[in-house]
Design a protein around this motif. Structure first.
Motif, PDB file in Angstrom:
ATOM      1  N   ILE A 613      19.610  47.220  51.258  1.00  0.00           N
ATOM      2  CA  ILE A 613      19.890  48.549  51.800  1.00  0.00           C
ATOM      3  C   ILE A 613      20.036  48.394  53.306  1.00  0.00           C
ATOM      4  O   ILE A 613      19.110  47.931  53.977  1.00  0.00           O
ATOM      5  CB  ILE A 613      18.749  49.547  51.511  1.00  0.00           C
ATOM      6  N   GLY A 614      21.182  48.756  53.849  1.00  0.00           N
ATOM      7  CA  GLY A 614      21.386  48.584  55.282  1.00  0.00           C
ATOM      8  C   GLY A 614      22.475  49.481  55.817  1.00  0.00           C
ATOM      9  O   GLY A 614      22.761  50.547  55.271  1.00  0.00           O
ATOM     10  N   ARG A 615      23.076  49.043  56.911  1.00  0.00           N
ATOM     11  CA  ARG A 615      24.097  49.844  57.594  1.00  0.00           C
ATOM     12  C   ARG A 615      25.236  50.204  56.663  1.00  0.00           C
ATOM     13  O   ARG A 615      25.771  51.306  56.705  1.00  0.00           O
ATOM     14  CB  ARG A 615      24.616  49.083  58.816  1.00  0.00           C
ATOM     15  N   PHE A 616      25.636  49.238  55.833  1.00  0.00           N
ATOM     16  CA  PHE A 616      26.717  49.464  54.883  1.00  0.00           C
ATOM     17  C   PHE A 616      26.147  49.540  53.466  1.00  0.00           C
ATOM     18  O   PHE A 616      25.103  48.961  53.168  1.00  0.00           O
ATOM     19  CB  PHE A 616      27.756  48.348  54.980  1.00  0.00           C
ATOM     20  N   LEU A 617      26.858  50.235  52.606  1.00  0.00           N
ATOM     21  CA  LEU A 617      26.414  50.399  51.225  1.00  0.00           C
ATOM     22  C   LEU A 617      27.011  49.285  50.366  1.00  0.00           C
ATOM     23  O   LEU A 617      28.237  49.180  50.240  1.00  0.00           O
ATOM     24  CB  LEU A 617      26.837  51.769  50.689  1.00  0.00           C
ATOM     25  N   GLU A 618      26.148  48.447  49.815  1.00  0.00           N
ATOM     26  CA  GLU A 618      26.614  47.333  48.991  1.00  0.00           C
ATOM     27  C   GLU A 618      27.258  47.871  47.702  1.00  0.00           C
ATOM     28  O   GLU A 618      26.616  48.590  46.948  1.00  0.00           O
ATOM     29  CB  GLU A 618      25.454  46.400  48.650  1.00  0.00           C
ATOM     30  N   HIS A 619      28.502  47.504  47.459  1.00  0.00           N
ATOM     31  CA  HIS A 619      29.230  48.091  46.332  1.00  0.00           C
ATOM     32  C   HIS A 619      30.001  47.059  45.515  1.00  0.00           C
ATOM     33  O   HIS A 619      30.365  47.322  44.371  1.00  0.00           O
ATOM     34  CB  HIS A 619      30.195  49.163  46.854  1.00  0.00           C
ATOM     35  N   SER A 620      30.263  45.890  46.065  1.00  0.00           N
ATOM     36  CA  SER A 620      31.074  44.899  45.348  1.00  0.00           C
ATOM     37  C   SER A 620      30.313  44.334  44.154  1.00  0.00           C
ATOM     38  O   SER A 620      29.081  44.249  44.156  1.00  0.00           O
ATOM     39  CB  SER A 620      31.485  43.761  46.282  1.00  0.00           C
ATOM     40  N   ARG A 621      31.079  43.986  43.107  1.00  0.00           N
ATOM     41  CA  ARG A 621      30.486  43.368  41.912  1.00  0.00           C
ATOM     42  C   ARG A 621      31.023  41.943  41.803  1.00  0.00           C
ATOM     43  O   ARG A 621      32.225  41.717  41.741  1.00  0.00           O
ATOM     44  CB  ARG A 621      30.865  44.128  40.650  1.00  0.00           C
ATOM     45  N   ILE A 622      30.083  40.980  41.774  1.00  0.00           N
ATOM     46  CA  ILE A 622      30.441  39.564  41.707  1.00  0.00           C
ATOM     47  C   ILE A 622      29.577  38.904  40.638  1.00  0.00           C
ATOM     48  O   ILE A 622      28.358  39.110  40.598  1.00  0.00           O
ATOM     49  CB  ILE A 622      30.221  38.860  43.061  1.00  0.00           C
ATOM     50  N   TYR A 623      30.207  38.104  39.795  1.00  0.00           N
ATOM     51  CA  TYR A 623      29.504  37.389  38.733  1.00  0.00           C
ATOM     52  C   TYR A 623      29.817  35.902  38.879  1.00  0.00           C
ATOM     53  O   TYR A 623      30.990  35.512  38.916  1.00  0.00           O
ATOM     54  CB  TYR A 623      29.952  37.897  37.357  1.00  0.00           C
ATOM     55  N   ALA A 624      28.771  35.070  38.976  1.00  0.00           N
ATOM     56  CA  ALA A 624      28.969  33.632  39.164  1.00  0.00           C
ATOM     57  C   ALA A 624      28.055  32.857  38.218  1.00  0.00           C
ATOM     58  O   ALA A 624      26.882  33.207  38.038  1.00  0.00           O
ATOM     59  CB  ALA A 624      28.694  33.240  40.611  1.00  0.00           C
ATOM     60  N   PHE A 625      28.618  31.793  37.637  1.00  0.00           N
ATOM     61  CA  PHE A 625      27.901  30.980  36.644  1.00  0.00           C
ATOM     62  C   PHE A 625      28.054  29.507  37.036  1.00  0.00           C
ATOM     63  O   PHE A 625      29.156  29.037  37.335  1.00  0.00           O
ATOM     64  CB  PHE A 625      28.476  31.238  35.250  1.00  0.00           C
ATOM     65  N   ALA A 626      26.934  28.770  37.023  1.00  0.00           N
ATOM     66  CA  ALA A 626      26.908  27.405  37.559  1.00  0.00           C
ATOM     67  C   ALA A 626      27.892  26.471  36.875  1.00  0.00           C
ATOM     68  O   ALA A 626      28.471  25.583  37.492  1.00  0.00           O
ATOM     69  CB  ALA A 626      25.493  26.843  37.453  1.00  0.00           C
ATOM     70  N   ASN A 627      28.052  26.612  35.552  1.00  0.00           N
ATOM     71  CA  ASN A 627      29.068  25.827  34.837  1.00  0.00           C
ATOM     72  C   ASN A 627      28.783  24.329  34.862  1.00  0.00           C
ATOM     73  O   ASN A 627      29.689  23.507  34.935  1.00  0.00           O
ATOM     74  CB  ASN A 627      30.446  26.114  35.429  1.00  0.00           C
ATOM     75  N   GLY A 628      27.496  23.979  34.806  1.00  0.00           N
ATOM     76  CA  GLY A 628      27.149  22.563  34.677  1.00  0.00           C
ATOM     77  C   GLY A 628      26.913  21.822  35.971  1.00  0.00           C
ATOM     78  O   GLY A 628      26.594  20.633  35.954  1.00  0.00           O
ATOM     79  N   GLU A 629      27.061  22.487  37.117  1.00  0.00           N
ATOM     80  CA  GLU A 629      26.827  21.863  38.415  1.00  0.00           C
ATOM     81  C   GLU A 629      25.848  22.720  39.209  1.00  0.00           C
ATOM     82  O   GLU A 629      25.740  23.926  38.979  1.00  0.00           O
ATOM     83  CB  GLU A 629      28.142  21.724  39.194  1.00  0.00           C
ATOM     84  N   PRO A 630      25.114  22.108  40.163  1.00  0.00           N
ATOM     85  CA  PRO A 630      24.178  22.905  40.970  1.00  0.00           C
ATOM     86  C   PRO A 630      24.904  24.016  41.718  1.00  0.00           C
ATOM     87  O   PRO A 630      26.005  23.808  42.227  1.00  0.00           O
ATOM     88  CB  PRO A 630      23.574  21.879  41.942  1.00  0.00           C
ATOM     89  N   MET A 631      24.285  25.172  41.783  1.00  0.00           N
ATOM     90  CA  MET A 631      24.862  26.308  42.507  1.00  0.00           C
ATOM     91  C   MET A 631      24.482  26.240  43.988  1.00  0.00           C
ATOM     92  O   MET A 631      23.353  25.890  44.312  1.00  0.00           O
ATOM     93  CB  MET A 631      24.343  27.613  41.914  1.00  0.00           C
ATOM     94  N   PRO A 632      25.442  26.608  44.860  1.00  0.00           N
ATOM     95  CA  PRO A 632      26.841  26.948  44.585  1.00  0.00           C
ATOM     96  C   PRO A 632      27.707  25.700  44.640  1.00  0.00           C
ATOM     97  O   PRO A 632      27.420  24.775  45.396  1.00  0.00           O
ATOM     98  CB  PRO A 632      27.174  27.896  45.736  1.00  0.00           C
ATOM     99  N   SER A 633      28.776  25.679  43.843  1.00  0.00           N
ATOM    100  CA  SER A 633      29.664  24.518  43.843  1.00  0.00           C
ATOM    101  C   SER A 633      31.075  24.958  43.509  1.00  0.00           C
ATOM    102  O   SER A 633      31.305  26.082  43.042  1.00  0.00           O
ATOM    103  CB  SER A 633      29.195  23.480  42.815  1.00  0.00           C
TER     104      SER A 633
END
Length: 742
Positions: A613-633
């Motif tokens: 919660i801050g100056r801007f309202l967080e609204h984006s939707r992002i989905y990330a899956f490691a897929n067999g490698e350490p995150m982030p890659s």
């Protein structure tokens, strides 16, 4: 834009693991069932408490704190008009269907009213604190008793000239029917005694919605450097004797009404436009859900209100402070830059500038993702404007969920139609509280020759997508814009969202099928990359979670990172619980409602949830899956979406889940946007297994500067939009240091 040195913010962007670890707490084992989930409505109230807490944040400028207070009031009003109204309706109809946590509608209402009452009291406490601080900064909010003599003459003239002709006193007796009080309507009740015979009379004055909530005394009268505001209600109370000559005012009181504002549309409606016009009218006359009264409201007048409005005592809120906290937004407009956040001008993507502003040339060269509000929404408007003016563009197709009251996108679509392009606009009539505006836009578009489609009767079209078909030397090429937010010029300045531009046929071909699904109900076959709700988006996410579960069981790195607004879907929560039990590291950034209970042994011990919660309202939707490698890659599977993990998004809306296939864009979304949200400590709150939230404690050891993701994005260019003029080192690289990457 020239090359930028690494900022102090970026130099210290690798916090120790302890800086991003929630405090430990002993939690007993909780078996799957009601206790495994938080109540949706109470979780939302907890979100609004976090918004309200920002009004007490001494790190913020004073008027920004007042803005957060007004937002908390507006949020709570909408919650009462929609969510509480729905529960009241269920309780009245005897519906006992339990919520995800096992509570019945009646049980939820009891808990909600207790919590909402506590929030209302806290709002008034904060208002009293802020009011004193504002006065110390020469911004005075006066009441009817506390007006300087120098301002009295001007206020009286203003009342007689501007207010008195607009308001209408009405006697409350058998000869005068009780007037209708519209939703969010405010009014004053006066108890009068006729001087001639001392007969008691009660009068009501409804305050027209067209009037401002506050009147500002001109500066030359208030005094140099001083701002004096008085509410319209206080002004009417102050000069009420002008309205009631021959009477003595024995008492007065202010009240405010909130009504059921949800709109229900029958699936078999023959004419959707006519049905919505009728439903909007019904909304204004919905059942009263809440009645706000001043603490010392006349008991006799209160009894009349309760009887005439059909209000149960449980729905009455009494306060000794300000009624209608949301109205303080008018004070926030005061021209005091010293009491607001420093002005921020969003960047325009350098890559587009390098192509002389030609978006099609820039996108044809390489995909671009634009991060709002740090990068200008004008690039989205320019995409449509250029398409409208380009003689080689033959067709434009656009979804519109919320476009605002002054929309450059709408005007560009109209221009395109007038220039002979084939233009199709999918206008969603069911966008809550924007239905009336969208009906107006639809009529205007149709008059210009745009083919207007209203989508599905029983599903909202919530996906945000533009398609431009252009004739080029190699044949027709389709350019697409996919967004996580609406085509709304105002919210684009305060909501964090992503705009993805691509001409990749792998995505544009799927987009064309999706658009045909919305406009012609042609269910797409052979989708290769884009997942669509309610067809296969849920299954795609489930498959990705299952892959992580399989990798964890096989001893491979396994992690899930998700940033969204709400998580309420029971099946999705259970899938994430299964991932946790299998050893998958799950990191969730959930701004608002979260029904998932994190950190529980044997259930969710590998899941962490934070809210920013801050100056801007967080609204984006992002989905990330490691897929067999350490995150982030680079191997991680990364998606942006219009959908949250809610049943309505997955099963009752048309939504899009877009895979990020371009390497540069992939890096920006995963290793810049999403990772920065994971690293933030200045604006973040941990969700604990008991449902409470506490602020993330910044690191205390060393000289490490606490990481603030909003500040980082305001001071650093994006990866995909930075252009060749910026060296690679000009964008500080974020990394997890001793973190839980899975």
């Amino acid at each position: 834009m020239s090359s930028q040195p690494i900022s102090d913010e970026a130099k210290n962007c690798e916090p120790e693991a302890s800086a991003a670890t929630p405090p430990s707490a002993h939690t007993p084992f909780i078996a799957p069932g009601g206790d495994a989930y938080f109540n949706r409505e109470l979780s939302w109230l907890a979100f609004n408490e976090r918004v309200l807490a920002e009004a007490s944040n001494e790190q913020y400028p004073l008027l920004e704190r007042l803005r957060f207070l007004s937002i908390s009031g507006s949020n709570l009003d909408e919650f009462m008009m929609i969510r509480v109204a729905g529960l009241v309706g269920q309780a009245q109809r005897g519906i006992d269907r339990p919520a995800i946590d096992g509570r019945t509608p009646s049980q939820q209402l009891s808990a909600i009213r207790e919590k909402a009452s506590a929030i209302a009291l806290r709002q008034q406490d904060i208002w009293r604190d802020l009011r004193a601080l504002l006065a110390a900064s020469d911004i005075h909010i006066a009441d009817e008793q506390r007006i300087e003599a120098s301002a009295h003459q001007w206020l009286e003239a203003f009342f007689l000239d501007e207010i008195m002709p607009v308001i209408t006193p009405q006697a409350l007796d058998p000869a005068h029917p009780f007037p209708f009080v519209h939703n969010e309507g405010m009014g004053l009740l006066f108890t009068l005694s006729r001087d001639a015979d001392e007969e008691q009379i009660m009068e009501m004055i409804l305050i027209p919605g067209a009037l401002p909530r506050f009147v500002r005394v001109p500066g030359e009268i208030a005094g140099e450097g001083e701002a004096i505001y008085i509410s319209i209600a206080s002004l009417i109370q102050r000069y009420a004797k002008k309205l009631f000559p021959g009477f003595t005012i024995k008492g007065d009181g202010l009240f405010r009404v909130l009504r059921d504002s949800d709109i229900e549309i029958e699936e078999e409606a023959e004419d959707l436009v006519r049905t919505f016009r009728s439903a909007i009218q019904r909304r204004r006359r919905g059942q009263v859900i809440q009645l706000e009264l001043e603490e010392d409201f006349d008991p006799q007048a209160e009894e009349i209100l309760l009887e005439q409005l059909g209000v149960h005592e449980a729905a009455v809120i009494k306060t000794d402070g300000i009624i209608g906290i949301d109205g303080l937004a008018e004070i926030v407009k005061e021209d005091r830059p010293d009491l607001k956040f420093a002005a921020y001008s969003p960047r325009y993507p350098e890559r587009v500038r390098e192509h002389d502003g030609d978006l099609f040339s820039a996108v044809r060269e390489k995909d671009i993702i634009v991060h709002h509000p740090y990068e200008s929404f004008e690039v989205v408007v320019d995409f449509i404007r250029q398409a409208a003016a380009d003689p080689d563009v033959v067709a434009i197709k656009q979804t519109l969920y919320r476009a605002g009251s002054q929309s450059a996108v709408i005007n560009a679509l109209i221009e395109a139609a007038e220039n002979g392009k084939s233009v199709t606009a999918v206008v969603e009539l069911k966008a809550r509280f924007d239905e009336e505006q969208n009906l107006k836009w639809a009529s205007k578009l149709e008059r210009a020759g745009v083919q207007v489609i209203y989508g599905f009767t029983d599903w909202k079209t919530h996906a945000k997508m533009s398609m431009v078909v252009r004739r080029e030397d190699s044949g027709f090429r389709t350019y697409c814009h996919f967004g996580t937010g609406n085509y709304h010029p105002v919210t684009a300045k305060i909501y964090t969202d992503l705009s993805y531009f691509t001409a990749d046929p792998k995505l544009t071909q799927d987009a064309a099928k999706m658009m045909n699904f919305v406009t012609g109900y042609v269910e797409p076959s052979g989708l290769k990359h884009i997942a669509i709700a309610p067809l296969n988006l849920r299954q795609e996410i489930c498959n990705r979670i299952d892959t992580e579960i399989a990798n964890a069981r096989a001893g491979k790195p396994a992690a899930i990172w998700i940033k969204c607004n709400q998580i309420t879907d029971e099946a999705m929560i259970n899938r994430l619980y299964a991932a946790s039990e299998a050893g998958v590291r799950v990191e969730l950034v959930v701004r608002g409602i979260c029904c998932l209970r994190p950190g529980v042994a044997g259930l969710s011990e590998n899941i962490r949830v934070k809210s920013i919660i801050g100056r801007f309202l967080e609204h984006s939707r992002i989905y990330a899956f490691a897929n067999g490698e350490p995150m982030p890659s680079a191997q991680a599977a990364v998606f942006i979406a219009s959908a949250d993990l809610m049943e309505r998004n997955l099963d009752r809306r048309v939504e899009a889940l877009i895979p990020i296939l371009n390497r540069t864009v992939h890096d920006q979304v995963l290793q810049q946007v999403l990772l920065a949200n994971m690293l933030d400590v200045e604006q973040s709150w941990w969700l604990h297994s008991d449902g409470s939230y506490t602020r993330v404690e910044p690191p205390t050891e060393g000289d490490t500067k606490p990481f603030n993701c909003h500040r980082y994005f305001m001071t650093n260019p994006s990866l995909s939009g930075r252009g060749g003029a910026l060296e690679a080192g000009g964008v500080p690289k974020l990394s997890l240091r001793k973190g839980r990457s899975g």
